[in-house]
Design an enzyme around this catalytic site. Structure first.
Site, PDB file in Angstrom:
ATOM      1  N   CYS A   1      41.888  83.278  38.397  1.00  0.00           N
ATOM      2  CA  CYS A   1      41.032  82.451  39.267  1.00  0.00           C
ATOM      3  C   CYS A   1      39.745  83.236  39.477  1.00  0.00           C
ATOM      4  O   CYS A   1      39.433  83.663  40.590  1.00  0.00           O
ATOM      5  CB  CYS A   1      41.729  82.144  40.590  1.00  0.00           C
ATOM      6  SG  CYS A   1      43.371  81.401  40.428  1.00  0.00           S
TER       7      CYS A   1
ATOM      8  N   ASP B   1      42.993  74.764  34.227  1.00  0.00           N
ATOM      9  CA  ASP B   1      43.812  74.729  35.430  1.00  0.00           C
ATOM     10  C   ASP B   1      44.744  75.935  35.393  1.00  0.00           C
ATOM     11  O   ASP B   1      45.538  76.089  34.455  1.00  0.00           O
ATOM     12  CB  ASP B   1      44.602  73.422  35.454  1.00  0.00           C
ATOM     13  CG  ASP B   1      45.445  73.249  36.705  1.00  0.00           C
ATOM     14  OD1 ASP B   1      45.773  74.262  37.352  1.00  0.00           O
ATOM     15  OD2 ASP B   1      45.798  72.104  37.024  1.00  0.00           O
TER      16      ASP B   1
ATOM     17  N   ASP C   1      38.645  79.575  35.363  1.00  0.00           N
ATOM     18  CA  ASP C   1      38.471  78.809  36.594  1.00  0.00           C
ATOM     19  C   ASP C   1      38.542  77.335  36.236  1.00  0.00           C
ATOM     20  O   ASP C   1      38.315  76.952  35.085  1.00  0.00           O
ATOM     21  CB  ASP C   1      37.140  79.133  37.278  1.00  0.00           C
ATOM     22  CG  ASP C   1      37.117  78.680  38.737  1.00  0.00           C
ATOM     23  OD1 ASP C   1      37.500  79.485  39.609  1.00  0.00           O
ATOM     24  OD2 ASP C   1      36.736  77.524  38.996  1.00  0.00           O
TER      25      ASP C   1
ATOM     26  N   PRO D   1      33.495  83.418  41.358  1.00  0.00           N
ATOM     27  CA  PRO D   1      32.251  83.578  40.599  1.00  0.00           C
ATOM     28  C   PRO D   1      32.072  84.930  39.910  1.00  0.00           C
ATOM     29  O   PRO D   1      30.978  85.262  39.467  1.00  0.00           O
ATOM     30  CB  PRO D   1      31.182  83.385  41.670  1.00  0.00           C
ATOM     31  CG  PRO D   1      31.805  83.925  42.910  1.00  0.00           C
ATOM     32  CD  PRO D   1      33.262  83.592  42.825  1.00  0.00           C
ATOM     33  N   GLY D   2      33.131  85.742  39.845  1.00  0.00           N
ATOM     34  CA  GLY D   2      33.066  86.907  38.976  1.00  0.00           C
ATOM     35  C   GLY D   2      33.022  88.270  39.629  1.00  0.00           C
ATOM     36  O   GLY D   2      32.895  89.272  38.929  1.00  0.00           O
ATOM     37  N   GLY D   3      33.131  88.353  40.950  1.00  0.00           N
ATOM     38  CA  GLY D   3      33.092  89.661  41.597  1.00  0.00           C
ATOM     39  C   GLY D   3      34.186  90.589  41.103  1.00  0.00           C
ATOM     40  O   GLY D   3      33.927  91.726  40.688  1.00  0.00           O
TER      41      GLY D   3
ATOM     42  N   CYS E   1      42.375  86.147  50.277  1.00  0.00           N
ATOM     43  CA  CYS E   1      41.501  86.598  51.363  1.00  0.00           C
ATOM     44  C   CYS E   1      41.906  85.917  52.663  1.00  0.00           C
ATOM     45  O   CYS E   1      41.070  85.442  53.428  1.00  0.00           O
ATOM     46  CB  CYS E   1      40.035  86.356  51.038  1.00  0.00           C
ATOM     47  SG  CYS E   1      39.601  84.634  50.710  1.00  0.00           S
TER      48      CYS E   1
END
Length: 443
Positions: free
Chosen positions: A260, A311, A284, A263-265, A382
């Site tokens: 997942c 998915d 993603d 955005p790529g962190g 998170c």
């Protein structure tokens, strides 16, 4: 555009169009040439007014006979901006808060709404004592909810789990402005030299004690004015989030999947830990989010990363038994990062804690099938809630005896003895995060 009017425009976008506060604020600030003072004031108005939410309407109810849900949205937001300044911004003179709200009402309303705004806010400025919080002994949840700007269902949840005092500390820190956290792009620079570079760019920073690449900025110019960010020397990422990739412990030359990833962190952190050698797949569901991953990778000088839109519950149909390590940073309620997303607390609901674990377990089970024997599976969120964290891992392990828990403590850059790691903003000073690590032990 004056700061209050710009703040009103952004708040209207958040409430009327479902825009995210941080994205809408960043977009509008980039479109207007603001002084540092106006940028900070606009940010305070947007984040503060959005965060205070239901408390502002409760305050306004003491000075108006008209329910706020019956007021035209733009006028309601003008009133919220005004009442926020009157009750929570001590450096703003009451006369300025009232006068500027009236000016906005003249521009966006009519004569009747101008009189209404003027009467409500002047009344509040003259008689702030009329708004009295509920008695904390008699109505503790209602008191905490209104005083600290959190929905009642969430306060009830945390009071039940943590007790009144600890819950109050968590609510307090959720309302504080967190520092900007940055991750050194070790493919281009080391932390010591980056700290010097950031200082020269006007940022006041210090090394993180949680992560060896981490930097905490207590003061900084607008991110668009940081050349080190544009040059790919650094990535915005919270300290607790950096721990995920360390617990995954990817090695150069391996095939790693970030299930997942947008955005790529974390994906770009994994690539840095692998010295940009090997194969890293970041997936993603949404193409537009993967484009952000690709942009970040390009800016950071990463060439080993590829993306694929799919998915995550079907990951095993494409990569069964192929990966050395798989990270599942699962979609979650996000209750650990409320301090960074002031509008998000009002977008949450109790149903998420019932529905999300089903999806989280499905993704984890699919990702597990992609792990080679002897490989590593990391599950993180998170959030702070056991329904999404320990209980998901425990449910997975009951059905998958080929995986065993591997204590995360030895893999952390800091000394801890956790079997599974749960961080809390009020206890650890970082975003609320959960991380677990499992090994596939079958032959």
């Amino acid at each position: 555009m004056e700061a209050r009017e710009l703040a009103l425009k952004i708040i209207n976008d958040i409430e009327g169009n479902g825009a995210y506060a941080n994205i809408a604020l960043s977009r509008e600030i980039s479109r207007h040439r603001l002084s540092d003072q106006d940028r900070r004031f606009t940010t305070e108005l947007v984040y503060g007014t959005t965060k205070a939410g239901e408390t502002l309407d409760w305050l306004l109810s003491h000075y108006s006979n008209r329910p706020m849900n019956k007021v035209v949205p733009v006028i309601r937001n003008i009133l919220r901006l005004g009442i926020y300044q009157l009750f929570f911004l001590t450096k703003v003179p009451p006369s300025a808060a009232c006068n500027e709200a009236v000016n906005l009402a003249k521009k966006y309303g009519h004569a009747g709404t101008v009189k209404f705004v003027n009467a409500v806010l002047r009344n509040a400025a003259r008689s702030p004592e009329k708004a009295v919080y509920p008695n904390p002994q008699l109505e503790p949840v209602r008191y905490l909810s209104l005083k600290y700007f959190h929905p009642q269902w969430l306060v009830t949840l945390w009071v039940t789990r943590l007790g009144l005092d600890e819950c109050e500390r968590l609510l307090q820190i959720n309302n504080e402005t967190p520092p900007l956290c940055l991750r050194t792009n070790t493919l281009k620079i080391d932390r010591e030299n980056l700290l010097k570079r950031l200082q020269s760019e006007g940022a006041h920073c210090e090394a993180s004690h949680w992560a060896p690449e981490g930097i905490v900025c207590v003061e900084h110019p607008a991110l668009g004015n940081l050349p080190s960010l544009q040059e790919g020397l650094v990535q915005v990422q919270d300290e607790s989030s950096m721990l995920v990739s360390h617990i995954l412990d990817p090695q150069p030359g391996e095939f790693v999947i970030d299930a997942c990833g947008a955005p790529g962190g974390k994906s770009t952190h994994i690539a840095a830990l692998m010295n940009n050698r090997g194969t890293l797949l970041s997936t993603d569901l949404h193409e537009h989010k993967l484009r952000l991953t690709e942009e970040n990778a390009k800016r950071l000088g990463i060439t080993m990363l590829t993306t694929q839109a799919l998915d995550a519950t079907t990951l095993h149909l494409h990569y069964a038994g192929r990966a050395d390590r798989v990270l599942v940073d699962a979609p979650c309620s996000g209750l650990g990062v409320l301090r960074r997303k002031p509008d998000s607390r009002w977008r949450k609901n109790e149903a998420m804690l019932r529905d999300l674990p089903v999806l989280q377990l499905a993704i984890l089970q699919s990702a597990a099938e992609c792990v080679k024997p002897g490989g590593i599976l990391v599950y993180s969120t998170c959030t702070t809630e056991p329904q999404e964290n320990e209980q998901v891992v425990e449910a997975f392990l009951r059905c998958h005896p080929e995986f065993i828990l591997d204590p995360v403590g030895p893999h952390l850059p800091v000394k801890r003895n956790d079997l599974m790691l749960q961080l809390w903003p009020h206890l650890d000073g970082v975003d609320g995060f959960f991380i677990s690590r499992m090994i596939r032990v079958d032959k």
